[in-house]
Structures are given as structure tokens and as C-alpha cells.
Write a protein that holds these residues in place. Structure first.
Motif, PDB file in Angstrom:
ATOM      1  N   CYS A  76      30.002  19.085  14.580  1.00 31.00           N
ATOM      2  CA  CYS A  76      29.238  19.922  13.841  1.00 31.00           C
ATOM      3  C   CYS A  76      28.519  19.010  12.841  1.00 31.00           C
ATOM      4  O   CYS A  76      27.673  19.556  11.832  1.00 31.00           O
ATOM      5  CB  CYS A  76      30.008  21.055  12.887  1.00 31.00           C
ATOM      6  SG  CYS A  76      31.042  22.276  14.183  1.00 31.00           S
ATOM      7  N   THR A  77      28.874  17.818  12.608  1.00 35.19           N
ATOM      8  CA  THR A  77      28.268  16.914  11.454  1.00 35.19           C
ATOM      9  C   THR A  77      27.384  15.696  12.322  1.00 35.19           C
ATOM     10  O   THR A  77      27.730  14.549  11.534  1.00 35.19           O
ATOM     11  CB  THR A  77      29.255  16.766  10.618  1.00 35.19           C
ATOM     12  OG1 THR A  77      30.518  15.822  11.191  1.00 35.19           O
ATOM     13  CG2 THR A  77      29.976  17.745   9.840  1.00 35.19           C
ATOM     14  N   VAL A  78      26.925  15.883  13.490  1.00 33.18           N
ATOM     15  CA  VAL A  78      26.555  14.729  14.330  1.00 33.18           C
ATOM     16  C   VAL A  78      25.582  13.942  13.455  1.00 33.18           C
ATOM     17  O   VAL A  78      25.673  12.629  13.231  1.00 33.18           O
ATOM     18  CB  VAL A  78      25.974  15.327  15.670  1.00 33.18           C
ATOM     19  CG1 VAL A  78      25.300  14.243  16.313  1.00 33.18           C
ATOM     20  CG2 VAL A  78      27.259  15.657  16.545  1.00 33.18           C
ATOM     21  N   ALA A  79      24.591  14.668  12.830  1.00 30.24           N
ATOM     22  CA  ALA A  79      23.502  13.850  12.317  1.00 30.24           C
ATOM     23  C   ALA A  79      24.123  13.300  10.952  1.00 30.24           C
ATOM     24  O   ALA A  79      23.456  12.284  10.570  1.00 30.24           O
ATOM     25  CB  ALA A  79      22.250  14.945  11.889  1.00 30.24           C
ATOM     26  N   ASP A  80      24.666  13.967  10.216  1.00 33.51           N
ATOM     27  CA  ASP A  80      25.194  13.613   9.018  1.00 33.51           C
ATOM     28  C   ASP A  80      26.284  12.219   8.890  1.00 33.51           C
ATOM     29  O   ASP A  80      26.180  11.685   8.235  1.00 33.51           O
ATOM     30  CB  ASP A  80      25.527  14.571   8.063  1.00 33.51           C
ATOM     31  CG  ASP A  80      24.658  15.716   7.549  1.00 33.51           C
ATOM     32  OD1 ASP A  80      23.593  15.347   7.786  1.00 33.51           O
ATOM     33  OD2 ASP A  80      25.021  16.691   7.512  1.00 33.51           O
ATOM     34  N   ASP A  81      27.010  12.497   9.810  1.00 36.62           N
ATOM     35  CA  ASP A  81      28.270  11.346  10.111  1.00 36.62           C
ATOM     36  C   ASP A  81      28.269  10.579  11.283  1.00 36.62           C
ATOM     37  O   ASP A  81      28.273   9.156  11.106  1.00 36.62           O
ATOM     38  CB  ASP A  81      29.465  12.271  10.046  1.00 36.62           C
ATOM     39  CG  ASP A  81      29.794  12.946   8.781  1.00 36.62           C
ATOM     40  OD1 ASP A  81      29.443  12.509   7.705  1.00 36.62           O
ATOM     41  OD2 ASP A  81      30.127  14.121   8.723  1.00 36.62           O
ATOM     42  N   PHE A  82      27.941  11.148  12.378  1.00 36.79           N
ATOM     43  CA  PHE A  82      28.259  10.233  13.569  1.00 36.79           C
ATOM     44  C   PHE A  82      27.321   9.291  13.840  1.00 36.79           C
ATOM     45  O   PHE A  82      27.242   8.305  14.286  1.00 36.79           O
ATOM     46  CB  PHE A  82      28.537  11.337  14.843  1.00 36.79           C
ATOM     47  CG  PHE A  82      28.453  10.635  16.109  1.00 36.79           C
ATOM     48  CD1 PHE A  82      29.728   9.765  16.361  1.00 36.79           C
ATOM     49  CD2 PHE A  82      27.671  10.759  16.998  1.00 36.79           C
ATOM     50  CE1 PHE A  82      29.814   9.127  17.455  1.00 36.79           C
ATOM     51  CE2 PHE A  82      27.793  10.029  18.157  1.00 36.79           C
ATOM     52  CZ  PHE A  82      29.010   9.180  18.400  1.00 36.79           C
ATOM     53  N   ILE A  83      25.972   9.735  13.615  1.00 33.36           N
ATOM     54  CA  ILE A  83      24.838   8.894  14.031  1.00 33.36           C
ATOM     55  C   ILE A  83      24.768   7.736  13.148  1.00 33.36           C
ATOM     56  O   ILE A  83      24.653   6.605  13.626  1.00 33.36           O
ATOM     57  CB  ILE A  83      23.347   9.772  13.989  1.00 33.36           C
ATOM     58  CG1 ILE A  83      23.549  10.698  15.179  1.00 33.36           C
ATOM     59  CG2 ILE A  83      22.232   8.832  14.237  1.00 33.36           C
ATOM     60  CD1 ILE A  83      23.664  10.134  16.317  1.00 33.36           C
ATOM     61  N   PRO A  84      24.815   7.967  11.931  1.00 36.30           N
ATOM     62  CA  PRO A  84      24.916   6.656  10.900  1.00 36.30           C
ATOM     63  C   PRO A  84      26.148   5.790  11.238  1.00 36.30           C
ATOM     64  O   PRO A  84      26.031   4.545  11.184  1.00 36.30           O
ATOM     65  CB  PRO A  84      24.966   7.526   9.432  1.00 36.30           C
ATOM     66  CG  PRO A  84      24.359   8.869   9.550  1.00 36.30           C
ATOM     67  CD  PRO A  84      24.660   9.154  10.963  1.00 36.30           C
ATOM     68  N   THR A  85      27.079   6.255  11.664  1.00 29.64           N
ATOM     69  CA  THR A  85      28.515   5.631  11.902  1.00 29.64           C
ATOM     70  C   THR A  85      27.964   4.634  12.859  1.00 29.64           C
ATOM     71  O   THR A  85      28.264   3.558  13.251  1.00 29.64           O
ATOM     72  CB  THR A  85      29.699   6.295  12.053  1.00 29.64           C
ATOM     73  OG1 THR A  85      30.041   6.910  10.887  1.00 29.64           O
ATOM     74  CG2 THR A  85      30.570   5.494  12.510  1.00 29.64           C
ATOM     75  N   MET A  86      27.576   5.263  14.157  1.00 27.93           N
ATOM     76  CA  MET A  86      27.124   4.492  15.373  1.00 27.93           C
ATOM     77  C   MET A  86      26.251   3.464  15.081  1.00 27.93           C
ATOM     78  O   MET A  86      26.360   2.332  15.428  1.00 27.93           O
ATOM     79  CB  MET A  86      26.727   5.469  16.438  1.00 27.93           C
ATOM     80  CG  MET A  86      27.576   6.252  17.047  1.00 27.93           C
ATOM     81  SD  MET A  86      28.704   5.390  18.254  1.00 27.93           S
ATOM     82  CE  MET A  86      27.818   4.811  19.471  1.00 27.93           C
ATOM     83  N   GLU A  87      25.215   3.755  14.066  1.00 21.85           N
ATOM     84  CA  GLU A  87      23.972   2.793  13.925  1.00 21.85           C
ATOM     85  C   GLU A  87      24.741   1.509  13.117  1.00 21.85           C
ATOM     86  O   GLU A  87      24.413   0.547  13.386  1.00 21.85           O
ATOM     87  CB  GLU A  87      23.137   3.327  13.107  1.00 21.85           C
ATOM     88  CG  GLU A  87      22.192   4.237  13.665  1.00 21.85           C
ATOM     89  CD  GLU A  87      21.190   5.037  12.965  1.00 21.85           C
ATOM     90  OE1 GLU A  87      21.291   5.268  11.499  1.00 21.85           O
ATOM     91  OE2 GLU A  87      20.087   5.649  13.391  1.00 21.85           O
ATOM     92  N   LYS A  88      25.722   1.730  12.233  1.00 21.25           N
ATOM     93  CA  LYS A  88      26.419   0.716  11.524  1.00 21.25           C
ATOM     94  C   LYS A  88      27.129  -0.222  12.651  1.00 21.25           C
ATOM     95  O   LYS A  88      27.127  -1.349  12.471  1.00 21.25           O
ATOM     96  CB  LYS A  88      27.200   1.242  10.443  1.00 21.25           C
ATOM     97  CG  LYS A  88      26.520   1.772   9.404  1.00 21.25           C
ATOM     98  CD  LYS A  88      27.703   2.412   8.496  1.00 21.25           C
ATOM     99  CE  LYS A  88      26.815   2.947   7.108  1.00 21.25           C
ATOM    100  NZ  LYS A  88      27.897   3.371   6.091  1.00 21.25           N
ATOM    101  N   ILE A  89      27.855   0.512  13.537  1.00 21.54           N
ATOM    102  CA  ILE A  89      28.550  -0.384  14.770  1.00 21.54           C
ATOM    103  C   ILE A  89      27.575  -1.252  15.476  1.00 21.54           C
ATOM    104  O   ILE A  89      27.882  -2.307  15.742  1.00 21.54           O
ATOM    105  CB  ILE A  89      29.476   0.612  15.397  1.00 21.54           C
ATOM    106  CG1 ILE A  89      30.544   1.105  14.858  1.00 21.54           C
ATOM    107  CG2 ILE A  89      29.942   0.233  16.633  1.00 21.54           C
ATOM    108  CD1 ILE A  89      31.383   2.294  15.363  1.00 21.54           C
TER     109      ILE A  89
END
Length: 346
Positions: A76-89
Motif C-alpha cells: 500500500c506504500t509502493v510509491a512512497d517507500d518501496f520505489i525509493p528504497t529500490m532506487e537507492k539499492i
């Protein structure tokens, strides 16, 4: 022109108490030389599962390679949390060999898998597989989690949870998304029971899914990783119940969560007795955290789901780290929070 290599990612999903963290801990300790980046999504202000995994001391997944997302349900928080985290990795100088994502027990895998179609991710990462961990004895006993009320409590206490499917439907959605279903706690199932559990989960699984069994997370990394499914291109054929039939309303106001601090315990048994007394006297559905024990250099991990209490020592307390206990409690609304905190303090 050769297509660029994509980093494989594995999504591990499953209900509360199914043993996702146990499975991943074993994977990290037996990774076969792979460098793994791990994303852990859990409910609560204290990152218990992430801390447990950081304590495994594996070279395959260093502490700095573990990212915790504690804003509730990852789907439910893909855009806010998951996408930025993947970009950092992906921006790191040294790319991982594999990315593993442990979802909360309430996550729908489908929206998360679709996030791998985002342009920033699609050219660099592919979903190797979705692994759904199932609590075998709970399914045998006719339940969809070890304690259904604990799962409902987590859903109610998570302000970011915007899918309100009944627990049975969420269980089916997790099965439908899977490439591999792991029936966990197989050591607690007789042969005939294991066959019955397998038949039940296959009723809701997608075509071609593989079903395996394990106990204590003991399964080869070569089974979990390297499925090469490319799930992001298949996930529309594994829809959620919500997508097929529409959302079913669920009351989010029946449960509360809070943190109870505990002093140093005389011994592990004494703290476990305190926890059991609280479970007997109050409507506590789930409890998980760390606590110090006298004359012990390591911290005690305490977990309770329903009436089951487990405790074990993991890593030593770090220099300068406060030796204080913090337990995340999920309970029914109206519970005597002050009394529970006082009882856990002893």
C-alpha cells in the motif's frame, strides 16, 4: 546487442507466525556465496524482524545491506517507500547478486510485483519468484494463520493498509501470487496431514506452482533462488480477490498497538512467565521484541502469537547500547494498556 543483465529479486510473503524471518535467516547463513540485499517490511515502531536478521552475522548480507520499511503494508506504500528504497539499492557502487524482500504478513504480493514495471526498475531488476510461506499446522487445523485474530489486529492497527479483504481472501491472494509455496513447520505434520495441507493450498494456487515442505527454515538457497519466473510479466494472470470481485469492508477500529518497556529479567523463564501471565489475563493478540537478562551478554528475543510464546538469545548487546526491553504489543481495543505495561515490568 546483448540485453543488460537484470538483478533477480525474490518476494517472500506469508501470514504472521508462518516463519518468514526464520526462513530468510537460514537463507542468509547458507547463501552459497551470493551477495544479498534485503528489504524487510514490518509493522510497528520497533524493527524486530530486521534486527533479528541483522544479528545473523552473515557475510552474504551485511548489516548495511538490510533496509527496514516500518510504514505498514508495503503493497500500500509502493510509491512512497518501496520505489525509493529500490532506487537507492540500485545506485550503490557494488550491486547485489540478489534482492530479497520480506513483506509484512498482510501484504498483497500483486501490487508489489507490478512495481517492478516502473521504468526506473524494469530495466535493471526482474522478479525471480514469489515465495509464499504457509503455517502448515495452522492450515491443518482449519485456520489461515497461526492466530487469525493476530493477523486481523495487525491489519486494523496499520493506518497505511487500504486493502480490507477478509483474512481468508488475503490468504488466497498470497497463494495465487506464488511461484513456490513453502509449507513450513513440516516437522509438526504427520504424512497424511502434510498431503492434506498441500491439497488445500493447491486449490487456490496458480497453474505450475511448486510446493515444498521444510522445518525451521531449512531449505536450500538453490530452491528459493533462481526460479527465473519473470513474475512482473505474469502477475496480471494472478489477480487478487479485490481485483476480481471488489473490496470487502473491514472494521479497523477494534484493535490497538503500543510498546511496553521491560527492565532486566532475572532469567529467561521469569520473563516468559510474565508474558504468559499477560496473555492469560488480557486480550493480547501478538507480542514481539527484545529484553535484557541478568548475567547474559546476549539479548533475549521474545515472540508470542496467540497463546504461543517463544524466546531465544540472539546477538550480544552492543557497546553503548541501552540494555532495555521493548516489546511491541497488539491487542483488542479497550484492553488495559497500563496494566499490561505494569505486568511486563514485573
Amino acid at each position: 546487442m546483448t540485453a543488460p543483465h537484470k538483478i533477480p529479486a525474490t518476494v517472500v510473503t506469508g501470514f504472521l507466525g508462518a516463519g518468514k524471518t526464520t526462513l530468510i535467516r537460514h537463507l542468509l547463513q547458507n547463501a552459497g556465496g551470493r551477495k544479498i540485499a534485503l528489504i524487510v517490511n514490518e509493522f510497528g515502531d520497533v524493527g524486530i524482524d530486521g534486527e533479528v536478521l541483522k544479528a545473523c552475522g552473515s557475510e552474504a548480507c551485511r548489516e548495511e545491506d538490510i533496509v527496514e520499511l516500518a510504514n505498514g503494508c508495503i503493497c500500500c506504500t509502493v510509491a512512497d517507500d518501496f520505489i525509493p528504497t529500490m532506487e537507492k539499492i540500485l545506485a550503490r557502487a557494488e550491486a547485489p547478486d540478489h534482492i530479497v524482500i520480506e513483506t509484512s504478513g498482510l501484504a498483497l504480493p500483486q501490487p508489489l510485483v507490478r512495481a517492478f514495471r516502473w521504468p526506473e526498475i524494469a530495466t535493471r531488476v526482474t522478479v525471480d519468484g514469489v515465495v509464499t510461506v504457509v503455517d502448515g499446522p495452522a492450515v491443518r487445523d482449519g485456520r489461515f494463520a497461526h492466530d487469525e485474530a493476530a493477523v486481523a489486529a495487525q491489519r486494523a492497527a496499520d493506518p497505511n493498509l487500504d486493502h480490507e479483504d477478509p483474512i481468508e481472501e488475503l490468504f488466497e491472494d498470497q497463494l495465487r501470487a506464488a511461484d513456490l509455496i513453502l509449507i513450513h513447520k513440516a516437522d509438526q505434520l504427520a504424512a497424511g496431514e502434510a498431503d492434506a495441507v498441500k491439497a488445500q493450498v493447491l486449490e487456490h494456487a496458480s497453474e505450475g506452482v511448486r510446493v515444498v515442505s521444510a522445518a525451521n527454515g531449512d531449505i536450500s538457497a538453490d530452491v528459493l533462488l533462481g526460479i527465473a519466473s519473470g513474475v512482473e510479466d505474469k502477475i496480471d494472470g494472478r489477480p487478487t480477490t479485490h481485483e476480481m470481485e471488489g473490496e470487502v469492508q473491514h472494521d479497523h477500529d477494534d484493535f490497538v498497538s503500543f510498546i511496553a518497556e521491560t527492565p532486566e529479567a532475572a532469567d529467561a523463564a521469569e520473563l516468559e512467565a510474565r508474558v504468559r501471565k499477560v496473555l492469560d489475563a488480557h486480550d493480547v493478540l501478538r507480542l514481539k521484541g527484545f529484553a535484557p537478562v541478568a548475567d547474559k551478554a546476549a539479548r533475549l528475543v521474545v515472540q508470542a502469537v496467540g497463546t504461543r510464546v517463544d524466546a531465544y538469545f540472539d546477538r550480544p548487546w552492543k557497546d553503548g547500547e541501552a540494555r532495555r526491553g521493548r516489546l511491541v504489543v497488539i491487542a483488542e481495543k479497550g484492553v488495559d494498556e497500563a496494566a499490561i505495561k505494569a505486568a511486563l515490568k514485573g
